[in-house]
Motif scaffolding. Structure first.
Motif, PDB file in Angstrom:
ATOM      1  N   UNK A 174       0.786  -1.227   0.000  1.00 36.77           N
ATOM      2  CA  UNK A 174       0.000   0.000   0.000  1.00 36.77           C
ATOM      3  C   UNK A 174       0.815   1.273   0.000  1.00 36.77           C
ATOM      4  N   UNK A 175       2.141   1.139   0.162  1.00 38.33           N
ATOM      5  CA  UNK A 175       3.004   2.321   0.172  1.00 38.33           C
ATOM      6  C   UNK A 175       3.921   2.403  -1.050  1.00 38.33           C
ATOM      7  N   UNK A 176       3.906   1.369  -1.886  1.00 39.33           N
ATOM      8  CA  UNK A 176       4.760   1.369  -3.072  1.00 39.33           C
ATOM      9  C   UNK A 176       4.475   2.552  -4.021  1.00 39.33           C
ATOM     10  N   UNK A 177       3.220   3.052  -4.087  1.00 35.94           N
ATOM     11  CA  UNK A 177       2.972   4.196  -4.965  1.00 35.94           C
ATOM     12  C   UNK A 177       3.859   5.416  -4.681  1.00 35.94           C
ATOM     13  N   UNK A 178       4.323   5.577  -3.446  1.00 36.67           N
ATOM     14  CA  UNK A 178       5.129   6.766  -3.131  1.00 36.67           C
ATOM     15  C   UNK A 178       6.475   6.725  -3.847  1.00 36.67           C
ATOM     16  N   UNK A 179       7.109   5.561  -3.866  1.00 37.10           N
ATOM     17  CA  UNK A 179       8.382   5.446  -4.577  1.00 37.10           C
ATOM     18  C   UNK A 179       8.198   5.582  -6.070  1.00 37.10           C
ATOM     19  N   UNK A 180       7.137   4.972  -6.589  1.00 33.95           N
ATOM     20  CA  UNK A 180       6.857   5.043  -8.032  1.00 33.95           C
ATOM     21  C   UNK A 180       6.561   6.486  -8.434  1.00 33.95           C
ATOM     22  N   UNK A 181       5.799   7.189  -7.617  1.00 33.15           N
ATOM     23  CA  UNK A 181       5.450   8.586  -7.916  1.00 33.15           C
ATOM     24  C   UNK A 181       6.697   9.468  -7.951  1.00 33.15           C
ATOM     25  N   UNK A 182       7.640   9.175  -7.064  1.00 34.01           N
ATOM     26  CA  UNK A 182       8.888   9.944  -7.048  1.00 34.01           C
ATOM     27  C   UNK A 182       9.703   9.654  -8.308  1.00 34.01           C
ATOM     28  N   UNK A 183       9.763   8.373  -8.680  1.00 31.70           N
ATOM     29  CA  UNK A 183      10.549   7.975  -9.856  1.00 31.70           C
ATOM     30  C   UNK A 183       9.968   8.524 -11.158  1.00 31.70           C
ATOM     31  N   UNK A 220      13.015   6.482   0.625  1.00 32.26           N
ATOM     32  CA  UNK A 220      12.656   5.114   1.002  1.00 32.26           C
ATOM     33  C   UNK A 220      13.532   4.631   2.155  1.00 32.26           C
ATOM     34  N   UNK A 221      12.908   4.011   3.154  1.00 34.69           N
ATOM     35  CA  UNK A 221      13.622   3.369   4.253  1.00 34.69           C
ATOM     36  C   UNK A 221      13.439   1.865   4.143  1.00 34.69           C
ATOM     37  N   UNK A 222      14.517   1.131   4.338  1.00 35.99           N
ATOM     38  CA  UNK A 222      14.406  -0.329   4.374  1.00 35.99           C
ATOM     39  C   UNK A 222      13.972  -0.808   5.759  1.00 35.99           C
ATOM     40  N   UNK A 265       8.881  15.448   7.552  1.00 40.42           N
ATOM     41  CA  UNK A 265       7.602  16.132   7.779  1.00 40.42           C
ATOM     42  C   UNK A 265       6.425  15.173   7.705  1.00 40.42           C
ATOM     43  N   UNK A 266       6.608  14.042   7.026  1.00 39.77           N
ATOM     44  CA  UNK A 266       5.529  13.075   6.830  1.00 39.77           C
ATOM     45  C   UNK A 266       6.126  11.685   6.699  1.00 39.77           C
ATOM     46  N   UNK A 267       5.294  10.661   6.994  1.00 35.00           N
ATOM     47  CA  UNK A 267       5.793   9.282   6.941  1.00 35.00           C
ATOM     48  C   UNK A 267       4.617   8.330   6.739  1.00 35.00           C
ATOM     49  N   UNK A 268       4.878   7.195   6.120  1.00 39.48           N
ATOM     50  CA  UNK A 268       3.877   6.139   6.003  1.00 39.48           C
ATOM     51  C   UNK A 268       3.954   5.248   7.238  1.00 39.48           C
ATOM     52  N   UNK A 269       2.791   4.953   7.808  1.00 42.84           N
ATOM     53  CA  UNK A 269       2.747   4.062   8.970  1.00 42.84           C
ATOM     54  C   UNK A 269       1.323   3.535   9.159  1.00 42.84           C
TER      55      UNK A 269
END
Length: 357
Positions: free
Chosen positions: A42-51, A70-72, A87-91
């Motif tokens: 559910x959080x993969x869209x953030x990396x794709x949107x950045x790329x 991205x954090x591992x 300022x923001x994070x997925x959790x």
């Protein structure tokens, strides 16, 4: 004397102007923001949107710069946010309460992105019934959503944690641990669940689809940052809904997006689509608004806060689950209204639904 007086006036005027200019500099709205995310379907869209430039597109619209990192290590991403480095994070809803909120950081859920609908599971070795978990050692990440899922699974059997023994195990070690002879029960999330279930001895006996809407995945932001910079929340919503629509599209472009996200998360298209199928993804903002405003959310957060209190995760010395206030979209508050540290709002999702971003 008159000349000296004039000089004093000029000096005072210059000082006043300098003060005003300095004040204006300090009062200038923040324009650079940092967002942290970690690997999860559910959080993969953030990396794709950045790329793919979607982050930049929406940041540019509001005259902002948004850096997405991205954090591992999921826990480290939350710790960095709590420390003020982001300022923001997925959790998840649970972790938002137990880490930043319990750490004193007033946090707002900007986007309710999805809830786990089968992605988190209890898996037993060579046993096909949940009742067989009684008396077993259960390997999981202690105090995580896996721990919460186990507690809810045990409740369904009228059992408690006293009926099993929790063995704290890093998520990085769970797949390998399952392959050892002495590990007979694990609780974890995808893609780890899928990897474990490849073993013919592994049987899924309970999953998050049996407690729908309780393990919620969010994009949260610092409430003070958001209050001072509402355009940041609008940009986040714009990024999410554009990318989520692309991710779910039955088109070549949508398939390419899912393939890329799957690869980035360590699986393939088939594996990633299986994870999406076990996720209730809120790709349409109106659906997210309806879920967030529903009476089920306060009930879920009541379950979550009581679980965290029982585990001692609402801060040292917490006298009850009421120690932290949780504000709902309608303004009602669970817990201490004088110490609200976690807030749910429809504001940005509703703006997306209304087409007013």
């Amino acid at each position: 004397m008159q000349t000296f007086s004039k000089m004093l006036s000029i000096t005072a005027l210059a000082a006043s102007l300098a003060f005003c200019m300095t004040s204006n500099v300090f009062a200038a709205p923040k324009t650079d923001f940092k967002v942290a995310w970690s690997i999860y379907v559910g959080w993969m869209p953030w990396g794709y949107a950045a790329d793919k430039g979607i982050v930049k597109k929406w940041a540019d619209k509001y005259g902002l710069k948004i850096e997405v990192t991205q954090f591992n290590d999921y826990v480290e991403s939350m710790n960095q946010y709590t420390a003020g480095a982001f300022d923001a994070v997925t959790l998840t809803n649970m972790d938002g309460l137990s880490i930043p909120a319990a750490g004193g950081v007033d946090t707002t859920a900007v986007i309710v992105g999805d809830f786990s609908n089968g992605n988190d599971a209890v898996v037993l070795k060579d046993k096909a019934s949940l009742a067989d978990v009684k008396g077993q050692n259960v390997n999981l990440v202690e105090f995580s959503v896996s721990h919460y899922l186990l507690a809810r699974a045990l409740e369904s059997l009228k059992l408690t944690e006293q009926d099993v023994k929790v063995v704290n195990t890093s998520d990085a070690d769970l797949v390998g641990a399952y392959k050892t002879a002495d590990v007979t029960a694990v609780v974890t999330w995808n893609p780890l669940v899928a990897a474990i279930l490849e073993d013919p001895t592994a049987k899924k006996v309970f999953d998050s689809s049996q407690i729908p809407g309780e393990i919620i995945d969010l994009m949260v932001a610092n409430s003070d940052v958001l209050k001072d910079n509402p355009d940041f929340g609008k940009a986040l919503a714009g990024i999410w809904y554009e990318t989520a629509a692309l991710m779910t599209a039955d088109t070549d472009e949508g398939k390419a997006a899912r393939e890329a996200m799957g690869s980035a998360s360590g699986t393939d298209l088939k594996g990633f689509e299986a994870q999406i199928a076990a996720t209730k993804l809120f790709d349409k903002p109106a659906d997210a608004v309806t879920f967030t405003a529903s009476p089920s959310l306060p009930k879920t957060m009541d379950l979550v806060r009581n679980f965290l209190f029982e585990k001692g995760l609402l801060g040292s010395g917490a006298a009850s689950a009421d120690v932290i206030g949780i504000e709902m979209p309608d303004g009602k508050i669970l817990g201490d209204s004088g110490n609200v540290k976690l807030r749910f709002t429809e504001t940005y999702m509703k703006a997306a639904a209304d087409g007013s971003l």
